[in-house]
Scaffold this motif. Structure first.
Motif, PDB file in Angstrom:
ATOM      1  N   THR B  11      -5.610   0.720 -14.076  1.00 38.84           N
ATOM      2  CA  THR B  11      -6.432   0.168 -12.960  1.00 38.84           C
ATOM      3  C   THR B  11      -5.993  -0.960 -12.152  1.00 38.84           C
ATOM      4  O   THR B  11      -5.809  -0.669 -11.049  1.00 38.84           O
ATOM      5  CB  THR B  11      -7.902   0.309 -13.410  1.00 38.84           C
ATOM      6  OG1 THR B  11      -8.422   1.113 -14.424  1.00 38.84           O
ATOM      7  CG2 THR B  11      -8.840  -0.022 -12.503  1.00 38.84           C
ATOM      8  N   GLU B  12      -5.448  -1.680 -12.893  1.00 37.36           N
ATOM      9  CA  GLU B  12      -4.974  -2.943 -12.122  1.00 37.36           C
ATOM     10  C   GLU B  12      -3.774  -2.656 -11.342  1.00 37.36           C
ATOM     11  O   GLU B  12      -3.363  -3.126 -10.126  1.00 37.36           O
ATOM     12  CB  GLU B  12      -4.611  -4.067 -13.166  1.00 37.36           C
ATOM     13  CG  GLU B  12      -5.981  -4.772 -13.645  1.00 37.36           C
ATOM     14  CD  GLU B  12      -5.647  -5.955 -14.365  1.00 37.36           C
ATOM     15  OE1 GLU B  12      -6.462  -6.543 -15.301  1.00 37.36           O
ATOM     16  OE2 GLU B  12      -4.558  -6.552 -14.669  1.00 37.36           O
ATOM     17  N   ALA B  13      -2.856  -1.785 -12.073  1.00 34.30           N
ATOM     18  CA  ALA B  13      -1.600  -1.265 -11.381  1.00 34.30           C
ATOM     19  C   ALA B  13      -1.921  -0.584 -10.235  1.00 34.30           C
ATOM     20  O   ALA B  13      -1.377  -0.882  -8.953  1.00 34.30           O
ATOM     21  CB  ALA B  13      -0.921  -0.622 -12.283  1.00 34.30           C
ATOM     22  N   ALA B  14      -2.936   0.395 -10.118  1.00 38.11           N
ATOM     23  CA  ALA B  14      -3.270   1.247  -8.861  1.00 38.11           C
ATOM     24  C   ALA B  14      -3.793   0.279  -7.671  1.00 38.11           C
ATOM     25  O   ALA B  14      -3.539   0.472  -6.735  1.00 38.11           O
ATOM     26  CB  ALA B  14      -4.327   2.353  -9.372  1.00 38.11           C
ATOM     27  N   ALA B  15      -4.554  -0.747  -8.409  1.00 28.56           N
ATOM     28  CA  ALA B  15      -5.453  -1.519  -7.277  1.00 28.56           C
ATOM     29  C   ALA B  15      -4.369  -2.424  -6.566  1.00 28.56           C
ATOM     30  O   ALA B  15      -4.491  -2.765  -5.381  1.00 28.56           O
ATOM     31  CB  ALA B  15      -6.230  -2.413  -7.841  1.00 28.56           C
ATOM     32  N   ALA B  16      -3.397  -3.044  -7.365  1.00 25.74           N
ATOM     33  CA  ALA B  16      -2.267  -3.963  -6.808  1.00 25.74           C
ATOM     34  C   ALA B  16      -1.433  -2.960  -5.786  1.00 25.74           C
ATOM     35  O   ALA B  16      -1.214  -3.564  -4.859  1.00 25.74           O
ATOM     36  CB  ALA B  16      -1.404  -4.260  -8.025  1.00 25.74           C
ATOM     37  N   LEU B  17      -1.200  -1.763  -6.321  1.00 25.05           N
ATOM     38  CA  LEU B  17      -0.295  -1.125  -5.248  1.00 25.05           C
ATOM     39  C   LEU B  17      -1.130  -0.835  -4.004  1.00 25.05           C
ATOM     40  O   LEU B  17      -0.474  -0.615  -2.956  1.00 25.05           O
ATOM     41  CB  LEU B  17      -0.060   0.231  -5.751  1.00 25.05           C
ATOM     42  CG  LEU B  17       1.003   1.474  -5.054  1.00 25.05           C
ATOM     43  CD1 LEU B  17       2.119   0.619  -4.731  1.00 25.05           C
ATOM     44  CD2 LEU B  17       1.441   2.543  -5.992  1.00 25.05           C
ATOM     45  N   ALA B  18      -2.311  -0.394  -4.239  1.00 20.69           N
ATOM     46  CA  ALA B  18      -3.321   0.077  -3.038  1.00 20.69           C
ATOM     47  C   ALA B  18      -3.410  -1.267  -2.436  1.00 20.69           C
ATOM     48  O   ALA B  18      -3.658  -0.991  -0.848  1.00 20.69           O
ATOM     49  CB  ALA B  18      -4.597   0.712  -3.470  1.00 20.69           C
ATOM     50  N   GLY B  19      -3.671  -2.443  -2.596  1.00 21.03           N
ATOM     51  CA  GLY B  19      -3.548  -3.739  -2.047  1.00 21.03           C
ATOM     52  C   GLY B  19      -2.484  -3.955  -1.166  1.00 21.03           C
ATOM     53  O   GLY B  19      -2.648  -4.339   0.052  1.00 21.03           O
ATOM     54  N   ALA B  20      -1.133  -3.532  -1.899  1.00 21.06           N
ATOM     55  CA  ALA B  20      -0.144  -3.902  -1.031  1.00 21.06           C
ATOM     56  C   ALA B  20       0.076  -2.900   0.185  1.00 21.06           C
ATOM     57  O   ALA B  20       0.507  -3.183   1.331  1.00 21.06           O
ATOM     58  CB  ALA B  20       1.072  -3.730  -1.915  1.00 21.06           C
TER      59      ALA B  20
END
Lengths: 200, 381
Positions: B11-20
């Motif tokens: 979840t954190e990985a997907a959120a970090a990528l989406a944020g970038a």
């Protein structure tokens, strides 16, 4: 209507008049797939005899903005072999040549309309390659029934461009990923398979 | 603005990528950091996304021949854990430069890196049952036995393998496991003639059966073949293979039971810190031509004799001539480069054309924001 008539004339020029079907009774036989669902009648059925003809037909469809569906023996069960309303059906069963057999590399290259059941006989007795699929090699490749034996593809893209891909190519493994794609990247007009040696 | 992020879960990985992606900031995905020099360079200012906390090894209780591995798991750790259950993942590349075996499961899959076991078990993608991939939209796609097919239509596990992280963040992989062999033994034979070595490789690939690995090596004007067998009769089969090598014209043919060092140099030969390494894919019968090319370029080769995969280590100034001299139908990718040559040599050498256009469409399909390792892959993807 005029654009559709022009398309049919162009496709006749490409494939030959006898390989473009427009008779309503004949067309009705192409409305079903492997589970006998009735799709809409196609505008026409084109039976190209070689890769260049497939590319020319697809290009003509793109120019006329006419949708198309490609299929082999029509044994698919997921609806992808059913015609589109007002669309051209491209049937690949005339393309049934085994183009090369290179047993030194354990490979053979075939056209998409070769019956899947014929492959094993083509490489016997030194090799074997059983494809568990009732239709053509092209259909088997598109639904993932060829598995890791698929090592090369020539694809006709939806703009008519021909793309040659191999498991030896650089870039995304489109050849490996083609299984199950239902032909989304393009029409496979040449398929290279790797057979297994029979050690006796 | 942070330079790096280390997500603790999917979840954190997907959120970090989406944020970038929302900021159009490129993301450089890294695992053990052992192959960051491969491919093109990501532009400056990229967010470093580290996968090191996405780790774990879960052998499935309902099928002990499969497991789920976190992408950030060091492959050496995963193999050690699997070995305690008598199993292995049949993927055995060199795990880093020098003595640092830091390569992660995700990094190995993303670069399609492999080793001698690929002779018997196939490439890394053949070990995959499914993958979990975070996209730039923040969505996580999962494929495998327990999930539906990829909505893109493509076999996502195969597409992600060797994609160099340009489609999304590999979070975990579901893999096939194989029993760890009780013992292995290796036959070997040598020659100073690259043509003879190539011909022997082609012949023995056709006539020897049941090999777990079948490698070629060429170093300093001298080379040989190695054929590994596994199982209780490995020693006897290796002895028979040594006789076949002798009959094929190789010198000093012999066999012995393996110890831990037997195949180390084969894997180590796939990497170099101070020279260039080309990974060449050729037809099997072209092995002799590749060896001749290597000899002429004063290069060293290790590779899979029956698969046509060779790793050629050579000086950077020889890359152009070797590429030009490759037999028709071969491809060559530059993997390692000395620091001084990075950014100067095109790692991929793929010409513009409809093939590259298809690759770009795939990239656009999965990473429309263009933030996943941009510039690293073929054609600047």
């Amino acid at each position: 209507m005029e654009a559709q008539a022009d398309l049919i004339e162009r496709v006749r020029l490409v494939c030959g008049i006898e390989h473009v079907l427009t008779d309503p009774v004949t067309l009705s036989t192409y409305r079903s797939d492997g589970v006998r669902r009735d799709g809409p009648p196609p505008l026409a059925v084109a039976l190209p005899g070689e890769a260049a003809e497939v590319a020319a037909v697809v290009s003509a469809c793109a120019a006329a903005s006419v949708p198309w569906v490609a299929r082999g023996a029509g044994t698919s069960r997921d609806g992808t072999a059913l015609p589109l309303s007002g669309g051209l059906m491209i049937v690949l069963t005339r393309m049934r040549r085994i183009r090369s057999i290179d047993l030194g590399e354990d490979e053979l290259t075939v056209e998409p309309g070769v019956p899947a059941a014929a492959i094993s006989r083509a490489v016997a007795p030194t090799h074997q390659l059983q494809i568990d699929h009732p239709g053509t090699v092209g259909g088997a490749a598109a639904v993932g029934a060829v598995g890791p034996h698929l090592v090369g593809l020539d694809l006709v893209r939806d703009d008519g461009a021909l793309v040659t891909l191999s498991s030896r190519s650089t870039g995304y493994d489109v050849v490996g990923a083609f299984g199950g794609s239902r032909g989304a990247p393009g029409i496979a007009v040449s398929i290279t398979l790797r057979a297994l040696r029979t050690h006796s | 603005m942070s330079d790096s992020v280390t997500p603790r879960n999917a979840t954190e990985a997907a959120a970090a990528l989406a944020g970038a992606a929302a900021q159009r900031r490129p993301v450089r995905i890294s695992g053990g950091g052992t192959k960051l020099g491969w491919g093109g360079a990501v532009q400056a200012g990229a967010l470093r996304l580290r996968t090191e906390l996405l780790r774990g090894v879960l052998i499935h209780t309902d099928d002990p021949h499969s497991a789920t591995l976190g992408a950030g798991t060091p492959l050496a750790n995963a193999q050690a854990q699997l070995a305690r259950s008598g199993m292995m993942l049949a993927v055995d590349p060199q795990l880093g430069l020098g003595l640092n075996p830091a390569a992660t499961v995700g990094g190995v899959i993303a670069t399609a890196d492999s080793g001698p076991l690929s002779h018997c078990y196939g490439p890394p993608c053949a070990q995959l049952i499914g993958v979990s991939l975070a996209l730039c939209t923040g969505k996580v796609i999962q494929t495998g036995r327990r999930t539906a097919p990829s909505p893109s239509g493509y076999d996502l596990a195969k597409l992600a393998t060797g994609s160099f992280g340009t489609l999304g963040i590999l979070l975990s992989v579901e893999v096939r496991l194989h029993p760890l062999p009780s013992q292995t033994a290796t036959a070997f034979g040598s020659t100073s003639d690259p043509q003879l070595l190539g011909a022997a490789g082609v012949k023995l690939a056709r006539t020897l059966s049941g090999m777990q690995a079948f490698d070629v090596a060429w170093r300093g004007g001298f080379g040989g073949l190695l054929a590994q067998f596994a199982g209780s009769d490995a020693t006897a089969r290796a002895a028979a293979a040594a006789e076949a090598m002798s009959a094929a014209g190789l010198s000093n043919a012999d066999s012995r039971a393996d110890d831990s060092s037997t195949w180390v140099s084969q894997r180590a030969g796939q990497r170099s810190a101070d020279r260039a390494v080309l990974r060449i894919h050729a037809k099997r019968r072209q092995l002799g031509a590749v060896l001749r090319l290597a000899a002429d370029a004063e290069g060293d080769v290790v590779g899979r004799a029956a698969l046509g995969v060779s790793y050629l280590t050579l000086n950077v100034n020889r890359i152009t001539s070797v590429r030009a001299g490759l037999p028709e139908g071969c491809s060559a990718v530059v993997l390692d480069l000395p620091q001084s040559a990075r950014g100067v040599v095109d790692s991929w050498g793929t010409p513009e054309g409809p093939e590259l256009q298809l690759m770009r469409e795939i990239k656009q399909n999965f990473d429309p924001a263009g933030v996943c390792n941009p510039g690293v892959f073929v054609g600047g993807i």
